[in-house]
Design a protein around this motif. Structure first.
Motif: not given
Length: 185
Positions: A126-127, A146
């Protein structure tokens, strides 16, 4: 008021179309997780196909969320029978509500089982980033952030819920994000 964008991406061990029990279990849990996440305080929206259509992620019209995109390291299929990915893109009022939603309830239960369903790729799953302009983040925004996170580590441009930054670029923690990290709550 800045909003938190959150993009998640995982490579599944088997294609979405696979009728195997684990694939069905992940798919069936998805509805419960989305309902729970959608009811969380601080949740604003998530990417949904514009026409509510069916098909692969790559074929759908995502409206303002843009054309579906995947990180360069995704090497699996792109057809209905071969697509083996799970991706989400959502907007939140701040770090704390996103952290709470991800680490509680049905999503927490799913996180505990992630290694049953997802390959270990060595890439971030995730980002996060702050959206200050009020627009709708796109799938390509998520992919770019990402990939930046993977190449450069957490920074104000692209960070994780565990290694977060406030809208002003200062390091903060989602678990104790106060006025700087949880604006607009």
């Amino acid at each position: 008021m800045p909003r938190l964008a959150l993009y998640t991406f995982g490579v599944l061990k088997s294609p979405l179309a696979d009728p195997a029990p684990l694939t069905r279990e992940l798919h069936d849990r998805g509805e419960v997780v989305y309902r729970a996440i959608g009811g969380q305080s601080g949740y604003l929206a998530h990417a949904e196909a514009a026409d509510g259509g069916r098909g692969t992620h790559f074929e759908l019209d995502w409206g303002a969320w843009g054309e579906f995109a995947v990180p360069a390291w995704y090497g699996r299929g792109r057809t209905a029978g071969t697509t083996a990915l799970a991706a989400t893109l959502s907007l939140w009022t701040g770090l704390r509500p996103a952290f709470r939603a991800v680490h509680s309830g049905p999503h927490r239960e799913a996180l505990n089982r992630r290694h049953d369903w997802f390959e270990r790729t060595g890439h971030p799953a995730h980002v996060c980033w702050w959206d200050a302009d009020g627009g709708t983040p796109t799938w390509q925004d998520g992919v770019s952030r990402l990939e930046h996170l993977h190449a450069h580590g957490p920074a104000p441009h692209a960070f994780t819920l565990r290694h977060a930054f406030a809208p002003d670029g200062t390091p903060t923690r989602a678990t104790d994000a106060g006025p700087r990290g949880d604006r607009g709550r």
